[in-house]
Design an enzyme around this catalytic site. Structure first.
Site, PDB file in Angstrom:
ATOM      1  N   GLY A   1       0.793  -1.436   0.100  1.00  0.00           N
ATOM      2  CA  GLY A   1       0.154   0.000   0.180  1.00  0.00           C
ATOM      3  C   GLY A   1       0.902   1.474   0.022  1.00  0.00           C
ATOM      4  CG  ASP A   2       3.395   4.408   1.537  1.00  0.00           C
ATOM      5  OD1 ASP A   2       3.266   5.139   0.488  1.00  0.00           O
ATOM      6  OD2 ASP A   2       3.752   4.773   2.791  1.00  0.00           O
ATOM      7  CG  LEU A   3       5.746  -1.225  -2.572  1.00  0.00           C
ATOM      8  CD1 LEU A   3       5.359  -2.161  -3.697  1.00  0.00           C
ATOM      9  CD2 LEU A   3       6.798  -1.414  -1.750  1.00  0.00           C
ATOM     10  CG  ASN A   4       6.876   6.168  -0.500  1.00  0.00           C
ATOM     11  OD1 ASN A   4       8.066   6.307  -0.285  1.00  0.00           O
ATOM     12  ND2 ASN A   4       6.130   6.521   0.476  1.00  0.00           N
TER      13      ASN A   4
END
Length: 373
Positions: A225-228
């Site tokens: 959900g947050d592979l930034n």
């Protein structure tokens, strides 16, 4: 619209531990002999880089994570996150190690008397992962492909994960789950009246009309959900030709995990890989090709990808503006995406779905024939 009182209560839920308190926690809860503590940036929790005196065998650097008061009321979720990190590490993914407390738990609830009330915070400790965030380097098409592949592999691997408290990942009104894009409406006031707001309103409308009816046709999975570009670390090595080659060396921050869909993970990854790119519209095709080398999309999932990427831009940009009002002292951290994000979202909007999809799908197709664009 959130009232001033709502904002105040949210602001109060973020931990405000001093470096001395963090050091004392690391020693009393985890038994470390701390030599130095430094604060790390975080969204609504508190993180510290903890250095310990050298040991014969074992790490000398850790991350102490202190969850906000709201998250601390859901210990099942934190426990599942910790067990997922351990599961992925055992499966060969470059994640941190989860450290046990002196009582042999993966987290500990600590209570602090703030004067007016006693507040409780969940505290956990992970090993520190060295490496550079990919935000700091120009990302090559090959690295984008590898990151797409990594995102798909991660979600596919988690299909084998089992835990008695797994249902805690069904986070009904979690603002960062792409299912919940319509919840952004109550935060739109922070944007004022301008073109940015008009675009966000239009994306929310299209999401309700075109994406929501298709959700039941998407394949479900657990999403990171947050592979930034700050949560993926890389390290370099010299290639045969003498040039630097980069490999992924670390995956950080599993706090936004929830049940979603394969296409959500892909959309989130594409959006964040666009942020620092000089050719943002080209990014999607390379990430898509890597992702589909593990998990090919269905026609319905592919048709929703453009709007889902736009939707993630909206989530990130609106919530950054809202968080700046809550914690103005952290403005630089919150506004990292906004530096280029609004420009990229407007470009996608101006080009339109058909034109952007053509670039993405043609680029992805070129990998099948062995000629990456």
């Amino acid at each position: 619209m959130s009232s001033g009182n709502d904002q105040q209560s949210e602001a109060l839920s973020k931990p405000t531990f001093s470096e001395e308190q963090a050091s004392a926690l690391a020693e009393s809860v985890f038994g470390l002999k701390v030599s130095k503590v430094q604060p790390l940036p975080s969204y609504d929790d508190q993180n510290f880089h903890v250095y310990v005196s050298k040991t014969k065998n074992g790490p000398t650097e850790y991350v102490l994570k202190i969850s906000n008061t709201k998250a601390s009321k859901n210990p099942d979720l934190i426990e599942v996150q910790n067990h997922i990190i351990m599961f992925l590490k055992a499966a060969g993914f470059p994640t941190s190690s989860v450290c046990r407390t002196k009582g042999d738990n993966t987290a500990s609830l600590v209570s602090i008397d703030s004067g007016s009330e006693i507040k409780s915070y969940l505290v956990r400790l992970l090993t520190y992962l060295p490496g550079r965030p990919i935000a700091e380097i120009p990302i090559s098409p090959q690295l984008l492909y590898e990151i797409g592949k990594l995102a798909a592999k991660l979600d596919k691997t988690l299909q084998k994960f089992h835990h008695p408290k797994l249902s805690s990942l069904h986070r009904k009104n979690f603002i960062w789950n792409l299912k919940n894009v319509p919840l952004l409406e109550k935060y739109l006031y922070v944007l004022g009246q301008n073109r940015n707001r008009e675009i966000v309103e239009h994306v929310i409308h299209l999401f309700k009309e075109e994406v929501k009816p298709k959700l039941s046709h998407f394949r479900e999975c657990i999403n990171h959900g947050d592979l930034n570009d700050h949560n993926i670390l890389i390290e370099s090595s010299k290639s045969a030709s003498g040039n630097a080659e980069y490999q992924v060396s670390g995956i950080l921050d599993f706090d936004d995990m929830s049940y979603g869909y394969y296409v959500f993970e892909l959309a989130i990854t594409i959006m964040y890989m666009m942020i620092e790119s000089k050719n943002p519209i080209q990014v999607g095709g390379h990430v898509l090709a890597g992702f589909e080398s593990i998990t090919p999309l269905t026609a319905i999932e592919k048709g929703a990808l453009f709007l889902l990427v736009c939707s993630r831009f909206c989530q990130s940009l609106v919530m950054a503006a809202y968080s700046c009002q809550l914690y103005p002292e952290n403005k630089d951290y919150f506004m990292v995406t906004a530096k280029t994000g609004w420009k990229h979202l407007q470009q996608m909007f101006d080009m339109g779905q058909k034109a952007v999809e053509e670039i993405w799908f043609e680029t992805a197709k070129s990998y099948e024939s062995g000629i990456s664009m």
